[in-house]
Design a protein around this motif. Structure first.
Motif, PDB file in Angstrom:
ATOM      1  N   ASP A   1       0.806  -1.210   0.000  1.00 31.33           N
ATOM      2  CA  ASP A   1       0.000   0.000   0.000  1.00 31.33           C
ATOM      3  C   ASP A   1       0.842   1.264   0.000  1.00 31.33           C
ATOM      4  O   ASP A   1       0.374   2.329  -0.377  1.00 31.33           O
ATOM      5  N   ASP A   2       2.073   1.186   0.458  1.00 32.27           N
ATOM      6  CA  ASP A   2       2.873   2.383   0.678  1.00 32.27           C
ATOM      7  C   ASP A   2       4.273   2.208   0.101  1.00 32.27           C
ATOM      8  O   ASP A   2       5.186   1.754   0.793  1.00 32.27           O
ATOM      9  N   PRO A   3       4.478   2.563  -1.172  1.00 33.35           N
ATOM     10  CA  PRO A   3       5.804   2.417  -1.766  1.00 33.35           C
ATOM     11  C   PRO A   3       6.878   3.217  -1.037  1.00 33.35           C
ATOM     12  O   PRO A   3       8.042   2.827  -1.020  1.00 33.35           O
ATOM     13  N   MET A   4       6.513   4.358  -0.430  1.00 32.27           N
ATOM     14  CA  MET A   4       7.494   5.168   0.276  1.00 32.27           C
ATOM     15  C   MET A   4       8.074   4.420   1.473  1.00 32.27           C
ATOM     16  O   MET A   4       9.247   4.597   1.817  1.00 32.27           O
ATOM     17  N   LEU A   5       7.278   3.589   2.127  1.00 31.17           N
ATOM     18  CA  LEU A   5       7.778   2.804   3.251  1.00 31.17           C
ATOM     19  C   LEU A   5       8.888   1.870   2.785  1.00 31.17           C
ATOM     20  O   LEU A   5       9.938   1.751   3.439  1.00 31.17           O
ATOM     21  N   SER A   6       8.688   1.229   1.647  1.00 30.21           N
ATOM     22  CA  SER A   6       9.720   0.357   1.093  1.00 30.21           C
ATOM     23  C   SER A   6      10.970   1.145   0.734  1.00 30.21           C
ATOM     24  O   SER A   6      12.103   0.708   0.986  1.00 30.21           O
ATOM     25  N   THR A   7      10.782   2.348   0.189  1.00 29.01           N
ATOM     26  CA  THR A   7      11.912   3.196  -0.175  1.00 29.01           C
ATOM     27  C   THR A   7      12.719   3.593   1.050  1.00 29.01           C
ATOM     28  O   THR A   7      13.957   3.540   1.054  1.00 29.01           O
ATOM     29  N   ILE A   8      12.035   4.004   2.110  1.00 30.12           N
ATOM     30  CA  ILE A   8      12.713   4.435   3.335  1.00 30.12           C
ATOM     31  C   ILE A   8      13.489   3.277   3.954  1.00 30.12           C
ATOM     32  O   ILE A   8      14.642   3.433   4.372  1.00 30.12           O
ATOM     33  N   LEU A   9      12.880   2.105   4.016  1.00 31.01           N
ATOM     34  CA  LEU A   9      13.563   0.947   4.586  1.00 31.01           C
ATOM     35  C   LEU A   9      14.788   0.566   3.752  1.00 31.01           C
ATOM     36  O   LEU A   9      15.838   0.223   4.306  1.00 31.01           O
ATOM     37  N   SER A  10      14.656   0.614   2.442  1.00 29.53           N
ATOM     38  CA  SER A  10      15.787   0.283   1.575  1.00 29.53           C
ATOM     39  C   SER A  10      16.950   1.237   1.817  1.00 29.53           C
ATOM     40  O   SER A  10      18.117   0.826   1.907  1.00 29.53           O
ATOM     41  N   LYS A  11      16.637   2.531   1.932  1.00 34.02           N
ATOM     42  CA  LYS A  11      17.684   3.520   2.188  1.00 34.02           C
ATOM     43  C   LYS A  11      18.332   3.287   3.555  1.00 34.02           C
ATOM     44  O   LYS A  11      19.557   3.385   3.700  1.00 34.02           O
ATOM     45  N   ALA A  12      17.518   2.988   4.556  1.00 33.61           N
ATOM     46  CA  ALA A  12      18.055   2.782   5.903  1.00 33.61           C
ATOM     47  C   ALA A  12      18.994   1.581   5.947  1.00 33.61           C
ATOM     48  O   ALA A  12      20.062   1.636   6.563  1.00 33.61           O
ATOM     49  N   ILE A  13      18.615   0.502   5.307  1.00 31.07           N
ATOM     50  CA  ILE A  13      19.436  -0.706   5.302  1.00 31.07           C
ATOM     51  C   ILE A  13      20.776  -0.433   4.607  1.00 31.07           C
ATOM     52  O   ILE A  13      21.839  -0.876   5.059  1.00 31.07           O
ATOM     53  N   MET A  14      20.739   0.316   3.511  1.00 29.87           N
ATOM     54  CA  MET A  14      21.968   0.633   2.797  1.00 29.87           C
ATOM     55  C   MET A  14      22.865   1.561   3.619  1.00 29.87           C
ATOM     56  O   MET A  14      24.077   1.347   3.727  1.00 29.87           O
ATOM     57  N   LEU A  15      22.266   2.586   4.232  1.00 27.08           N
ATOM     58  CA  LEU A  15      23.055   3.570   4.967  1.00 27.08           C
ATOM     59  C   LEU A  15      23.625   3.018   6.262  1.00 27.08           C
ATOM     60  O   LEU A  15      24.657   3.499   6.744  1.00 27.08           O
ATOM     61  N   ALA A  16      22.991   2.019   6.836  1.00 21.72           N
ATOM     62  CA  ALA A  16      23.523   1.401   8.051  1.00 21.72           C
ATOM     63  C   ALA A  16      24.859   0.731   7.775  1.00 21.72           C
ATOM     64  O   ALA A  16      25.674   0.545   8.682  1.00 21.72           O
ATOM     65  N   ALA A  17      25.094   0.377   6.506  1.00 20.66           N
ATOM     66  CA  ALA A  17      26.382  -0.209   6.098  1.00 20.66           C
ATOM     67  C   ALA A  17      27.016   0.694   5.056  1.00 20.66           C
ATOM     68  O   ALA A  17      27.456   0.237   3.992  1.00 20.66           O
ATOM     69  N   ASP A  18      27.074   1.991   5.356  1.00 21.84           N
ATOM     70  CA  ASP A  18      27.560   2.956   4.360  1.00 21.84           C
ATOM     71  C   ASP A  18      29.013   2.739   3.968  1.00 21.84           C
ATOM     72  O   ASP A  18      29.448   3.195   2.906  1.00 21.84           O
ATOM     73  N   ASP A  19      29.797   2.055   4.789  1.00 22.21           N
ATOM     74  CA  ASP A  19      31.189   1.787   4.428  1.00 22.21           C
ATOM     75  C   ASP A  19      31.315   0.699   3.367  1.00 22.21           C
ATOM     76  O   ASP A  19      32.415   0.427   2.881  1.00 22.21           O
ATOM     77  N   ARG A  20      30.203   0.083   3.002  1.00 20.29           N
ATOM     78  CA  ARG A  20      30.217  -0.942   1.957  1.00 20.29           C
ATOM     79  C   ARG A  20      29.643  -0.432   0.645  1.00 20.29           C
ATOM     80  O   ARG A  20      29.539  -1.175  -0.331  1.00 20.29           O
ATOM     81  N   ILE A  21      29.237   0.835   0.604  1.00 18.80           N
ATOM     82  CA  ILE A  21      28.692   1.422  -0.615  1.00 18.80           C
ATOM     83  C   ILE A  21      29.815   1.591  -1.644  1.00 18.80           C
ATOM     84  O   ILE A  21      30.902   2.075  -1.317  1.00 18.80           O
ATOM     85  N   THR A  22      29.566   1.186  -2.881  1.00 19.46           N
ATOM     86  CA  THR A  22      30.577   1.277  -3.937  1.00 19.46           C
ATOM     87  C   THR A  22      30.198   2.254  -5.040  1.00 19.46           C
ATOM     88  O   THR A  22      31.037   2.578  -5.881  1.00 19.46           O
ATOM     89  N   ASP A  23      28.958   2.722  -5.064  1.00 21.39           N
ATOM     90  CA  ASP A  23      28.524   3.651  -6.099  1.00 21.39           C
ATOM     91  C   ASP A  23      29.315   4.960  -5.981  1.00 21.39           C
ATOM     92  O   ASP A  23      29.276   5.614  -4.938  1.00 21.39           O
ATOM     93  N   PRO A  24      30.039   5.351  -7.033  1.00 23.37           N
ATOM     94  CA  PRO A  24      30.892   6.544  -6.935  1.00 23.37           C
ATOM     95  C   PRO A  24      30.115   7.834  -6.700  1.00 23.37           C
ATOM     96  O   PRO A  24      30.608   8.748  -6.032  1.00 23.37           O
ATOM     97  N   THR A  25      28.904   7.926  -7.241  1.00 23.59           N
ATOM     98  CA  THR A  25      28.100   9.136  -7.048  1.00 23.59           C
ATOM     99  C   THR A  25      27.734   9.321  -5.585  1.00 23.59           C
ATOM    100  O   THR A  25      27.797  10.433  -5.042  1.00 23.59           O
ATOM    101  N   VAL A  26      27.359   8.232  -4.930  1.00 27.96           N
ATOM    102  CA  VAL A  26      27.007   8.307  -3.512  1.00 27.96           C
ATOM    103  C   VAL A  26      28.247   8.540  -2.668  1.00 27.96           C
ATOM    104  O   VAL A  26      28.241   9.337  -1.727  1.00 27.96           O
TER     105      VAL A  26
END
Length: 202
Positions: A142-167
């Motif tokens: 029902d709420d795509p934004m909820l999925s978006t927020i959770l996805s961002k939170a999970i990624m940012l909790a491990a921000d030292d593993r991010i490889t995307d150069p733009t981010v």
């Protein structure tokens, strides 16, 4: 917004008082979702159109009071977060989901999904992947934004593993003395959650 009742092959205007309560509440929910995802607050790239005409509005929206749908989203997060692997890295405030990464801290607004980085409140732009087959699946859609927020939170909790150069450039950027979280300086847009409505509205 106007309501109408089918009269043969045409639609005739219907007074709000004659609209069944269930139809009215469902229609209002659709309107709330529609307004929430079409606001320029969810699309920082709008600030690039002209001389930063919408910058003040966008910045005020980052910490704005939650709409009713966002309040429901906050309640859902309060139930979901303790069950996640990142539970010890996240916390809820009145309007934000706070995430403790290894490189920075982050605030995700529960209404717009926009991310501000600590300690300088710089805006972090994360573009959703085009391949939606790997999106985070929830037991309800029902709420795509909820999925978006959770996805961002999970990624940012491990921000030292991010490889995307733009981010990575944004995470390691040093703020200028007069730096502000104006989105016009970021150059890319957050992909907006989308929703549709089947209600006849005019």
């Amino acid at each position: 917004m106007r309501f109408a009742r089918r009269d043969g092959a045409t639609w005739q205007p219907a007074p709000v008082a004659e609209v069944p309560p269930l139809v009215f509440t469902e229609a209002m929910r659709d309107v709330d979702l529609f307004v929430g995802v079409t606001s320029i607050a969810t699309d920082p790239q709008w600030a690039d159109r002209g001389d930063d005409r919408f910058g003040r509005y966008w910045r005020s929206s980052v910490g704005a009071a939650l709409t009713p749908s966002a309040q429901v989203r906050r309640d859902a997060l309060a139930r979901l977060l303790p069950r996640l692997r990142i539970a010890d890295r996240v916390s809820l405030s009145e309007r934000h989901l706070h995430v403790r990464g290894n490189l920075r801290g982050y605030r995700i607004h529960l209404g717009s999904g926009n991310i501000m980085m600590e300690p300088d409140d710089a805006y972090l732009c994360i573009v959703a992947a085009r391949d939606r087959t790997q999106r985070l699946h929830l037991p309800f859609e029902d709420d795509p934004m909820l999925s978006t927020i959770l996805s961002k939170a999970i990624m940012l909790a491990a921000d030292d593993r991010i490889t995307d150069p733009t981010v990575l450039r944004q995470l390691t950027r040093r703020p200028a003395p007069d730096d502000t979280p104006a989105p016009a300086r970021r150059g890319r847009r957050d992909r907006r959650a989308q929703t549709g409505s089947s209600w006849p509205m005019g």
